[in-house]
Design an enzyme around this catalytic site. Structure first.
Site, mmCIF file in Angstrom:
data_model
loop_
_atom_site.group_PDB
_atom_site.id
_atom_site.type_symbol
_atom_site.label_atom_id
_atom_site.label_comp_id
_atom_site.label_asym_id
_atom_site.label_seq_id
_atom_site.Cartn_x
_atom_site.Cartn_y
_atom_site.Cartn_z
ATOM 1 N N ASP A 121 0.840 -1.201 0.000
ATOM 2 C CA ASP A 121 0.000 0.000 0.000
ATOM 3 C C ASP A 121 0.875 1.251 0.000
ATOM 4 O OD1 ASP A 121 -2.168 1.709 0.195
ATOM 5 O OD2 ASP A 121 -3.128 0.627 1.820
ATOM 6 N N ASN B 133 -1.281 4.868 5.227
ATOM 7 C CA ASN B 133 -1.896 4.173 6.352
ATOM 8 C C ASN B 133 -1.335 4.726 7.651
ATOM 9 O OD1 ASN B 133 -1.738 1.952 4.096
ATOM 10 N ND2 ASN B 133 -3.369 1.408 5.490
ATOM 11 N N CYS C 29 -3.594 5.466 -2.013
ATOM 12 C CA CYS C 29 -4.129 4.660 -3.111
ATOM 13 C C CYS C 29 -4.100 5.533 -4.358
ATOM 14 C CB CYS C 29 -5.557 4.209 -2.815
ATOM 15 S SG CYS C 29 -6.336 3.367 -4.207
HETATM 16 P P1 HMG Z 1 -8.879 -3.649 -17.098
HETATM 17 O O1 HMG Z 1 -8.101 -2.687 -17.950
HETATM 18 O O2 HMG Z 1 -10.363 -3.515 -17.053
HETATM 19 O O3 HMG Z 1 -8.519 -5.188 -17.395
HETATM 20 O O4 HMG Z 1 -8.313 -3.548 -15.633
HETATM 21 P P2 HMG Z 1 -8.169 -6.010 -18.652
HETATM 22 O O5 HMG Z 1 -8.510 -7.422 -18.291
HETATM 23 O O6 HMG Z 1 -8.789 -5.379 -19.868
HETATM 24 O O7 HMG Z 1 -6.570 -5.895 -18.738
HETATM 25 C C1 HMG Z 1 -5.872 -4.746 -19.182
HETATM 26 C C2 HMG Z 1 -4.410 -5.108 -19.361
HETATM 27 O O8 HMG Z 1 -3.811 -5.421 -18.105
HETATM 28 C C3 HMG Z 1 -4.203 -6.358 -20.210
HETATM 29 O O9 HMG Z 1 -2.945 -6.205 -20.878
HETATM 30 C C4 HMG Z 1 -4.068 -7.460 -19.218
HETATM 31 O O10 HMG Z 1 -3.344 -8.585 -19.678
HETATM 32 C C5 HMG Z 1 -3.348 -6.774 -18.093
HETATM 33 P P3 HMG Z 1 -2.875 -5.995 -22.487
HETATM 34 O O11 HMG Z 1 -3.606 -7.151 -23.058
HETATM 35 O O12 HMG Z 1 -3.578 -4.671 -22.728
HETATM 36 O O13 HMG Z 1 -1.393 -5.960 -22.756
HETATM 37 N N1 HMG Z 1 -3.679 -7.372 -16.803
HETATM 38 C C6 HMG Z 1 -2.778 -7.805 -15.897
HETATM 39 N N2 HMG Z 1 -1.444 -7.844 -15.917
HETATM 40 C C7 HMG Z 1 -0.824 -8.351 -14.817
HETATM 41 N N3 HMG Z 1 -1.496 -8.805 -13.729
HETATM 42 C C8 HMG Z 1 -2.840 -8.756 -13.675
HETATM 43 C C9 HMG Z 1 -3.534 -8.256 -14.807
HETATM 44 N N4 HMG Z 1 -4.838 -8.086 -15.071
HETATM 45 C C10 HMG Z 1 -4.913 -7.557 -16.284
HETATM 46 N N5 HMG Z 1 -3.492 -9.190 -12.592
HETATM 47 C C11 HMG Z 1 -7.847 -4.536 -13.492
HETATM 48 C C12 HMG Z 1 -8.877 -4.302 -14.565
HETATM 49 C C13 HMG Z 1 -8.571 -5.057 -12.260
HETATM 50 C C14 HMG Z 1 -6.821 -5.541 -13.997
HETATM 51 C C15 HMG Z 1 -7.150 -3.181 -13.196
HETATM 52 O O14 HMG Z 1 -8.137 -2.229 -12.929
HETATM 53 C C16 HMG Z 1 -6.207 -3.255 -12.023
HETATM 54 O O15 HMG Z 1 -5.189 -3.941 -12.068
HETATM 55 N N6 HMG Z 1 -6.528 -2.525 -10.961
HETATM 56 C C17 HMG Z 1 -5.703 -2.528 -9.748
HETATM 57 C C18 HMG Z 1 -5.850 -1.207 -9.070
HETATM 58 C C19 HMG Z 1 -5.001 -1.209 -7.824
HETATM 59 O O16 HMG Z 1 -4.048 -1.963 -7.689
HETATM 60 N N7 HMG Z 1 -5.348 -0.310 -6.910
HETATM 61 C C20 HMG Z 1 -4.618 -0.160 -5.688
HETATM 62 C C21 HMG Z 1 -4.785 -1.341 -4.781
HETATM 63 S S1 HMG Z 1 -6.320 -1.317 -3.902
HETATM 64 C C22 HMG Z 1 -5.981 -0.344 -2.531
HETATM 65 O O17 HMG Z 1 -4.946 0.262 -2.427
HETATM 66 C C23 HMG Z 1 -7.009 -0.315 -1.458
HETATM 67 C C24 HMG Z 1 -6.614 -1.114 -0.214
HETATM 68 O O18 HMG Z 1 -5.384 -0.656 0.321
HETATM 69 C C25 HMG Z 1 -7.693 -0.915 0.834
HETATM 70 C C26 HMG Z 1 -8.031 0.563 0.988
HETATM 71 O O19 HMG Z 1 -7.245 1.325 1.535
HETATM 72 O O20 HMG Z 1 -9.104 0.887 0.488
HETATM 73 C C27 HMG Z 1 -6.514 -2.610 -0.505
HETATM 74 MG MG MG Z 2 -5.141 1.092 1.568
#
Ligand code: HMG
Ligand code: MG
Length: 308
Positions: free
Chosen positions: A20, A253, A244
């Protein structure tokens, strides 16, 4: 005087700084720094470390080295190394990297769900269903995180019922643990208790945790409110790193050092050595070239005449 409330005797802390915290860095953080930080956190006695996330590098380039980081860490017995996974592709990476635990993350508001993972809440649950099944089949534990449980940067207020609804859906698909997250750090203690109670309607006490960003300086008060409910698991981030990328202006955090100081002051055992934890904080802040966000680290450094 009202009767004293029995607080938990022991609390489990999960340091989410390497994930995070470092997911939010503007500059490149070399994998070797992440690996060293994770090692220092394990040596400080943290029982859980959120090491990285297997998310799309197009969305969060800071975590593109997830496989490398996982392959280079020295694993300490008894420490749970968890990683975030948003979909099956992420789970494949997590399983190949031998993560002990995966974290799926949903939101309590539709607007945040779209911004963070590009789908609705219902779609995210359906996306997680096969991820959870495959993880459990592989013997890997699954935690869930509910983002924006106390307020959303796009929608504003988030009712506790929305948190309860996501928690119920997570239980339905087999998620074993429910982390209630104040992504933008707006919650205050009574609101926090209501959100926690909503999660506790779906999960037992030892499977609910708090994850508080400290944007408004309320995180320690919210941790204490959770302790009064008997909640005994918290995420925190060494040196208060983080935020985030999809919650602009949200700070890191609550600092792990500050939570440890609070808990030890209350006579609650964490197994964490504050001195070693401070050393981990000093190391990463030195490498990032910025001062710590931990009030406790700053105060102790000043007392001991150290430059922060
Ligand atoms: P999308 O663009 O809708 O997905 O993203 P997609 O399936 O169309 O994929 C787009 C591209 O990403 C493709 O590549 C996939 O292969 C690749 P391309 O074909 O264009 O070359 N891809 C991946 N590559 C590696 N690993 C993967 C993966 N998935 C797809 N797993 C998706 C949808 C969910 C993937 C995207 O929105 C995403 O990765 N989001 C993550 C956002 C994130 O990490 N946010 C921060 C973490 S959450 C947080 O901090 C909150 C938390 O701390 C709690 C809080 O405080 O609230 C937990
Ligand atoms: Mg968080």
């Amino acid at each position: 005087m009202s009767p004293a409330i029995a607080l938990p005797a022991r609390v489990r802390l999960v340091d989410v700084g390497p994930r995070d915290g470092l997911q939010n860095e503007k500059g490149d953080v070399p994998a070797e720094v992440k690996v060293a930080l994770i090692g220092m956190l394990a040596d400080a006695g943290l029982p859980g470390i959120e090491a990285t996330s297997f998310v799309s590098p197009k969305w969060v380039p800071q975590m593109a080295d997830a496989a490398e980081v996982m392959s280079r860490i020295r694993r300490k017995a008894g420490v749970t190394y968890s990683v975030l996974v948003p979909n099956l592709k992420g789970l494949e990476g997590a399983l190949a990297a031998k993560a002990d635990e995966v974290v799926v993350f949903a939101a309590a508001s539709e607007a945040f769900s779209q911004r963070n993972i590009n789908c609705s809440i219902a779609e995210s649950i359906e996306r997680f269903r096969p991820v959870v099944r495959a993880a459990l089949d592989a013997g890997v534990r699954v935690r869930g995180a509910i983002s924006v449980a106390l307020g959303c940067p796009y929608q504003g207020e988030v009712p506790p019922a929305a948190v309860g609804e996501v928690a119920r859906r997570m239980v339905d698909i087999g998620v074993q643990h429910c982390g209630v997250a104040d992504t933008i750090g707006v919650g205050t203690p009574n609101a926090t208790k209501r959100a926690m109670e909503a999660a506790l309607a779906a999960y037992p006490l030892d499977e609910v945790s708090g994850h508080f960003h400290d944007t408004y300086g309320q995180a320690l008060a919210n941790v204490y409110a959770c302790l009064e409910l008997g909640i005994a698991t918290f995420d925190a981030s060494v040196a208060g790193l983080g935020g985030c990328p999809y919650a602009k202006g949200a700070t890191g955090n609550v600092a792990t050092e500050d939570v440890v100081y609070l808990l030890h002051g209350l006579g609650i055992d964490t197994g964490v050595d504050l001195g070693r934890l401070r050393a981990a904080g000093r190391y990463v802040c030195g490498r990032l070239g910025r001062p710590t966000n931990s009030r406790v680290a700053r105060a102790l450094d000043a007392k001991e005449g150290m430059a922060t």
